[in-house]
Design a protein around this motif. Structure first.
Motif, mmCIF file in Angstrom:
data_model
loop_
_atom_site.group_PDB
_atom_site.id
_atom_site.type_symbol
_atom_site.label_atom_id
_atom_site.label_comp_id
_atom_site.label_asym_id
_atom_site.label_seq_id
_atom_site.Cartn_x
_atom_site.Cartn_y
_atom_site.Cartn_z
ATOM 1 N N ASP A 86 0.814 -1.208 0.000
ATOM 2 C CA ASP A 86 0.000 0.000 0.000
ATOM 3 C C ASP A 86 0.854 1.267 0.000
ATOM 4 N N GLN A 87 1.943 1.261 0.759
ATOM 5 C CA GLN A 87 2.814 2.436 0.812
ATOM 6 C C GLN A 87 3.440 2.721 -0.549
ATOM 7 N N GLN A 88 3.856 1.676 -1.236
ATOM 8 C CA GLN A 88 4.460 1.854 -2.545
ATOM 9 C C GLN A 88 3.441 2.360 -3.568
ATOM 10 N N ARG A 89 2.220 1.888 -3.484
ATOM 11 C CA ARG A 89 1.168 2.369 -4.381
ATOM 12 C C ARG A 89 0.878 3.842 -4.112
ATOM 13 N N ALA A 90 0.926 4.230 -2.850
ATOM 14 C CA ALA A 90 0.728 5.641 -2.506
ATOM 15 C C ALA A 90 1.883 6.489 -3.047
ATOM 16 N N ASP A 91 3.084 5.943 -3.016
ATOM 17 C CA ASP A 91 4.238 6.649 -3.565
ATOM 18 C C ASP A 91 4.075 6.899 -5.058
ATOM 19 N N ILE A 92 3.503 5.949 -5.772
ATOM 20 C CA ILE A 92 3.272 6.125 -7.210
ATOM 21 C C ILE A 92 2.349 7.314 -7.458
#
Length: 319
Positions: A86-92
């Motif tokens: 989820d954190q990586q998707r938010a970073d995108i």
């Protein structure tokens, strides 16, 4: 078996599979996700007068935005982000906003608003790439679109000379530094496998690295970020090693052969439509600019011999 997927996009050059940012984004993502898309460059432009690419066809659907195409691929099991948390998707999402806000205006300025680049490079390249009559009006259309976007984003037309350039370049340099710091020494932004973020960043950076702009202030700064340059080269070498799109310096004979193979079924029809379109455009321009005018004369103003009355007569009737 996956449905047949095809995509129309802008042509490439200088080792790039396409010069267009949105086309590069989809093409890179498709390569990362293993999606078998058949790509056609600059195809059926007479059906796409707005010159907006990419245009994607699959299973009876037509999609015309990079994000909708990538979402369609994900829904069909071609998901390069499946391993992200989820954190990586938010970073995108965060980096997507950063690029759109800070780097996109500078790219638009570099391609279409910088006077030297537009007159000496962008307009001639696009005009040479496209067939008649599209090469006469589409480059100007693309320039007006970029100017309109900059006006909305930055109030470009209301800034003093040089102020717009300074503002957009400052933000772009900040964005490039952020990307370089985030990437560090990694191959891709989330490690060893490329994701949609890598496709997004590649689509912005690859033209900056490869396109030979005459006015290249931003390009110089980008090339100073060596890890970003290596990032673009890595993707080009691994995923587009022998791209079928030849540069504009390719032999004319081979170019003509490939175009004829593709265009033969409708070549005559397309040529006729192009000529009719050009003729209509020229007549319309002449009428609207006042170069051609028509005068309507009532029958009551004509004498019995078909000549005008003496009051406005330019001719003398012959006895």
């Amino acid at each position: 078996m996956a449905a047949m997927m095809e995509m129309d996009c802008w042509k490439g050059d200088w080792g790039l599979p396409s010069v267009d940012r949105d086309c590069l984004k989809v093409m890179a993502y498709a390569q990362f996700a293993g999606a078998p898309i058949k790509v056609h460059r600059d195809r059926r432009l007479w059906r796409n007068i707005s010159a907006h690419y990419p245009v994607f066809y699959s299973d009876g659907r037509t999609l015309k935005s990079a994000d909708s195409i990538i979402e369609h691929l994900k829904q069909n099991q071609f998901d390069a982000d499946s391993e992200l948390n989820d954190q990586q998707r938010a970073d995108i999402l965060a980096y997507s906003s950063l690029l759109e806000e800070k780097l996109l205006p500078a790219l638009q300025y570099t391609w279409w608003v910088d006077a030297k680049n537009y007159t000496e490079f962008s307009r001639p390249w696009f005009a040479k790439t496209m067939h008649f009559p599209f090469n006469y009006f589409i480059p100007g259309q693309l320039q007006r679109t970029a100017e309109s976007s900059l006006e909305v984003r930055r109030g470009g037309l209301h800034l003093l000379d040089g102020e717009l350039s300074q503002n957009v370049m400052k933000d772009a340099r900040y964005c490039l530094n952020m990307l370089s710091e985030r990437l560090g020494e990694k191959e891709f932004f989330f490690g060893e496998s490329p994701t949609s973020l890598d496709a997004l960043v590649f689509s912005y950076l690859a033209p900056l690295v490869r396109v030979p702009f005459p006015s290249n202030t931003l390009q110089v700064h980008c090339k100073a970020c060596e890890n970003l340059v290596m990032f673009c080269s890595r993707i080009l070498q691994r995923y587009f090693p022998q791209d079928p799109q030849e540069p504009q310096t390719a032999p004319k004979e081979s170019q003509a052969t490939s175009e004829e193979v593709f265009d033969d079924p409708h070549k005559t029809r397309n040529q006729i439509l192009s000529v009719l379109f050009a003729a209509t455009a020229m007549v319309g321009y002449a009428l609207f600019s006042g170069m051609v005018q028509f005068e309507i004369v009532d029958d009551d103003e004509m004498d019995d011999h078909g000549m005008m009355d003496d009051e406005g007569d330019d001719y003398q009737a012959q006895e």
